[in-house]
Design an enzyme around this catalytic site. Sequence first.
Site, mmCIF file in Angstrom:
data_model
loop_
_atom_site.group_PDB
_atom_site.id
_atom_site.type_symbol
_atom_site.label_atom_id
_atom_site.label_comp_id
_atom_site.label_asym_id
_atom_site.label_seq_id
_atom_site.Cartn_x
_atom_site.Cartn_y
_atom_site.Cartn_z
ATOM 1 N N LYS A 140 36.262 133.117 -68.611
ATOM 2 C CA LYS A 140 34.804 133.231 -68.568
ATOM 3 C C LYS A 140 34.347 133.987 -69.811
ATOM 4 C CE LYS A 140 31.129 134.798 -65.388
ATOM 5 N NZ LYS A 140 30.847 135.462 -64.093
ATOM 6 N N SER A 176 27.961 132.876 -60.811
ATOM 7 C CA SER A 176 27.713 132.752 -62.224
ATOM 8 C C SER A 176 28.899 132.176 -63.004
ATOM 9 C CB SER A 176 27.371 134.118 -62.819
ATOM 10 O OG SER A 176 28.484 134.989 -62.726
ATOM 11 N N SER A 230 30.138 135.544 -57.475
ATOM 12 C CA SER A 230 30.227 134.684 -58.665
ATOM 13 C C SER A 230 31.571 134.022 -58.901
ATOM 14 C CB SER A 230 29.841 135.471 -59.916
ATOM 15 O OG SER A 230 28.450 135.663 -59.959
#
Lengths: 95, 485
Positions: B78, B153, B177
């Site tokens: 990420k 997210s 997330s």
Amino acid sequence: MKLSTADVDYVAKLARLDVTDAEKEKFTAQLNDILGYIDKLNELDTTGVAPMTHAIAVTNAFREDRVVESLGTQAAVANAPDPRGEFFRVPKVIE
Amino acid sequence: MELYSLTIHELQDLLKKGEVSAREIAESVFARVDAVEEKVHSYIRLMKDEALAQAAQADADIKKGEIKPLTGIPVALKDIVCTKGVPTTCGSRILHNFVPPYNATVVEKLSAAGAVFVGKANMDEFAMGSSTETSYFGPTRNPWDLERIPGGSSGGSASAVAADECIASIGSDTGGSIRQPAALCGVVGMKPTYGRVSRFGLIAFASSLDQIGPFTKDVEDCAIMMNALAGYDPKESTSVQADVPDYRQFLGRDIKGWKIGIPKEYFVEGIDPEVAAAVEKAMSVVKACGGEAIDISLPHTQYCLAVYYIIAPAEASSNLARYDGVKYGYRAQGVRDLAEMYKKTRQEGFGAEVKRRIMIGTYALSAGYYDAYYGKASQVRALIRRDFDEAFKRCDVILTPTTPTPAFKLGEKTDDPLQMYLSDIFTISTNLAGIPGMSVPCGFSKAGLPLGVQFLANHFEEGKLLQIASVYEKAAAIEKRRPAL
């Protein structure tokens, strides 16, 4: 508690955000929605409840005071939008 | 069978037998990326040159007989974890040109375990969002239905695993997330206990809630990733000095006699009937494996979202104060003085959702409101934690849906922040209490969208999660479908 656009203006100033008039209006309505929802917490009597600030019980984490290699000035200023030598240059602060 | 479609443990077997090389695996994954990335947009940046060099190193290691747990395994990161010399944007304009001078501890650990990094995965800006639509670099799409969101997210990390654009990935979870996008993309995702995995080099959102964890194709891979990630880090003052077990030992151990807590507050109206049915089915599978369902109550569940939307923005408003155009990142041009530079930089550098949360947080912490908001929320947070403490006296793990609905459509909730926030309603409590949680695929909706079941355990009991998840995964034998891309 209802937030006015003047309140939103004040909060934007505190947060150093130069929000536009259109955003101000949108944020006023949305923040009121969100804060209205949050008001739900007042249903609960929390007298005497110790606040929880961390997910696990941690006390101060100390380490040995030993010198280790640091980042170095070059690397520390490498990302600056306007570096000068080993300094960060900014627009003027005082008139 | 294409190499990109395999799991970590399958690829490791092939590498050990000398049937494939790390280079072939990397090339297979990058060929897959070339084929589908345009549709899915899992990545902000690919790291192909670095990956091929790492794969060559892996092949050299294998030749010497050195094979580590992730040797030659392509992993996506990420774009919130710092990678030395590789831009790390956090999905934001304000960090669009930031090149970290150091690696996050998880990056060092994955490297040490032999991983090959495919690229930096797309995400909601500063991890604020549930759909990956707030990324400055454009949205990611759900590989199962390109009209729908992948969750957020960590949407890019989830979609990359689901679309076979990597073998496993790293995400971060502040209110769901990892688990929410894992459920919506049909992959396994774990949020470890707060303090289990070092946050050093993780760009901070809400420091008392943030935790890094893995996305994988199956439960065994999740254990392998947790082995690589977990552990104390002297560079991170909230990481915990506790022994880390070998997580693989829990796989497949039976759960006979385990008490499975079913919190009545998580099975209420508003939950999609297909989700409810799939989770009920998961419950019956767990029972058939020897688990005993017991009704429990987490009475403060209805307050979790309100507590979260004070604490997370308050911490965020403080953490994001550092973005001022001085030391790194974007700086606004054409300003008269320093104060104007700050304001314009932040105004132009942050997107709408980030500004909204900074505003909520600033307001909640401002003079005269601190006690009413942050103080009150921190007290209710203590009550939420107490609910879990009580529950875990009576049960081994808790079973809930991961999300109230399958993946929704792009644009469906972007104008209504409160509706967007409600998609995290089943995952937020975990972060507030600091306990570990895991989402495991539990079937598909009629429309072919993946659904997830969530398991929760007490602090540092990730092993229990892997145990029940592995038993469930085997017994449920959820059909191995692949998104048609």
